[in-house]
Design a protein around this motif. Structure first.
Motif, short mmCIF file in Angstrom:
data_model
loop_
_atom_site.label_atom_id
_atom_site.label_comp_id
_atom_site.label_asym_id
_atom_site.label_seq_id
_atom_site.Cartn_x
_atom_site.Cartn_y
_atom_site.Cartn_z
N THR A 122 3.98 1.57 -1.18
CA THR A 122 4.49 1.72 -2.67
C THR A 122 3.36 2.44 -3.62
OG1 THR A 122 5.74 -0.43 -2.22
CG2 THR A 122 5.64 0.37 -4.45
N ARG A 157 0.73 -1.14 -0.07
CA ARG A 157 0.15 -0.01 -0.01
C ARG A 157 0.75 1.30 0.05
NH1 ARG A 157 -5.33 -0.12 0.69
NH2 ARG A 157 -6.12 -2.23 1.47
N GLU A 204 1.01 4.39 -2.48
CA GLU A 204 0.97 5.76 -2.25
C GLU A 204 2.25 6.81 -3.03
OE1 GLU A 204 0.50 6.13 1.97
OE2 GLU A 204 -1.22 4.93 1.77
N ARG A 205 3.38 6.08 -2.97
CA ARG A 205 4.73 6.63 -3.35
C ARG A 205 4.65 6.76 -5.09
NH1 ARG A 205 9.50 4.88 -5.18
NH2 ARG A 205 8.79 2.66 -4.74
N MET A 206 3.98 6.02 -5.52
CA MET A 206 3.84 5.96 -6.97
C MET A 206 2.48 6.87 -7.21
SD MET A 206 4.36 2.09 -7.62
CE MET A 206 4.30 2.04 -9.33
N LYS A 207 1.64 7.35 -6.04
CA LYS A 207 0.51 8.19 -6.49
C LYS A 207 -0.44 7.40 -7.23
CE LYS A 207 3.02 12.79 -5.70
NZ LYS A 207 3.85 12.00 -4.52
N ILE A 208 -0.62 6.16 -7.19
CA ILE A 208 -1.91 5.51 -7.65
C ILE A 208 -2.79 4.92 -6.41
CG2 ILE A 208 -1.13 5.29 -10.10
CD1 ILE A 208 -0.29 2.41 -9.27
N SER A 209 -4.00 4.52 -6.73
CA SER A 209 -4.89 3.98 -5.73
C SER A 209 -3.97 2.55 -5.71
CB SER A 209 -6.19 3.86 -6.10
OG SER A 209 -6.48 3.00 -7.31
#
Ligand code: NAP
Length: 252
Positions: free
Chosen positions: A194, A192, A196-201
């Motif tokens: 990761t 989760r 967030e870091r990639m800015k995707i759900s």
């Protein structure tokens, strides 16, 4: 799976793969020490085990701190008995591309995974050698083969594999096996973070990953717990020094 009841130590067991493993080993009949950084965070896993009729105690310890590890293992002996099953699961990620990675991010990841596994195994193996029986399972990862943005984590997880094979060689004569489980993508707070870091759900992230996995889904903590259940069983006594990829497809 038939198993003689033993005392198991699972690190990083407050949540994710560690929590599922603690619950599974308790269901296999073992008393479980649920170890994590913060003792209060272990309460949920401990209650789940007790509610199902199992035995468990929660313990706060930083696996990278020698004094805390010694104290925690002494408490396990006192409260549950001598541990002969160990799952080195505690882990963190501090992802970044090499040129942006700080020395602190490198040191933190190597410290929890490798120094932590070394310290806890060193403390617990004495009880396994005395009992002439033991099972060590170390959490590696498919990232051991390289993963963009994880130079620290992939080095730690590759290191876990060498650590495991050497344990198998040194401890085999005492009835102790050591194996590594290398998960692919498992749905936990770690993945989760990761997303967030990639800015995707997280949903978008897992759907994209599942398309690349031969069995067509991402893994669940219980998938890893089931493999660890086998590796810690009586029947797995001739399996040692192996790295088992649990990734929904071939990974090595
Ligand atoms: P998670 O949900 O982040 O849980 C890890 C647990 O370890 C947390 O409860 C964490 O405590 C604890 N921990 C961190 N540092 C610690 C320390 N120094 N001492 C004691 N406990 C500590 O992670 P997970 O996804 O379940 O992963 C478990 C293991 O599987 C890790 O070794 C990970 O590298 C490996 N793995 C995971 C995946 C995956 O896709 N999820 C894939 C391959 C391998 P806090 O909450 O207080 O930080």
């Amino acid at each position: 799976m038939t198993s003689t009841p033993r005392v198991a130590v699972v690190t990083g067991a407050a949540r994710g793969i560690g929590a599922a493993t603690a619950r599974r080993l308790a269901a296999d009949g073992h008393a479980v020490a649920v170890v994590d950084l913060d003792e209060s965070a272990c309460a949920e896993t401990v209650s789940a085990i007790k509610d199902s009729g199992g035995r468990a105690v929660g313990m706060g310890a930083d696996v990278s701190d020698p004094a805390q590890v010694e104290a925690a293992v002494a408490r396990v002996v006192e409260q549950l008995g001598a541990p002969t099953i160990l799952v080195n699961n505690a882990g963190i990620i501090r992802d970044n591309l090499l040129f942006k990675m700080t020395v602190d991010d490198w040191d933190a990841v190597l410290s929890v995974h490798l120094r932590g596994a070394f310290l806890v195994t060193k403390a617990v193996q004495a009880h396994m050698v005395e009992a002439k029986w033991g099972r060590v399972v170390n959490l590696s990862s498919t990232s051991a083969q390289g993963n963009r943005g994880q130079v620290n984590y992939s080095a730690a997880k590759a290191g876990m594999q060498g650590f495991t094979k050497t344990l198998a060689i040194e401890l085999g004569r005492y009835g102790v096996t050591a194996n590594a489980v290398a998960p692919g993508f498992i749905a936990t707070d770690m993945t989760r973070a990761t997303a967030e870091r990639m800015k995707i759900s997280f949903e978008e992230f897992t759907e994209g990953v599942a398309e690349q996995v031969p069995v067509g889904r991402v893994g669940q903590p219980e998938d890893i717990a089931a493999t660890i259940s086998f590796l810690t069983s009586e029947e797995a006594g001739f399996v040692s020094g192996q790295v088992i990829y649990v990734a929904g497809g071939p990974a090595d």
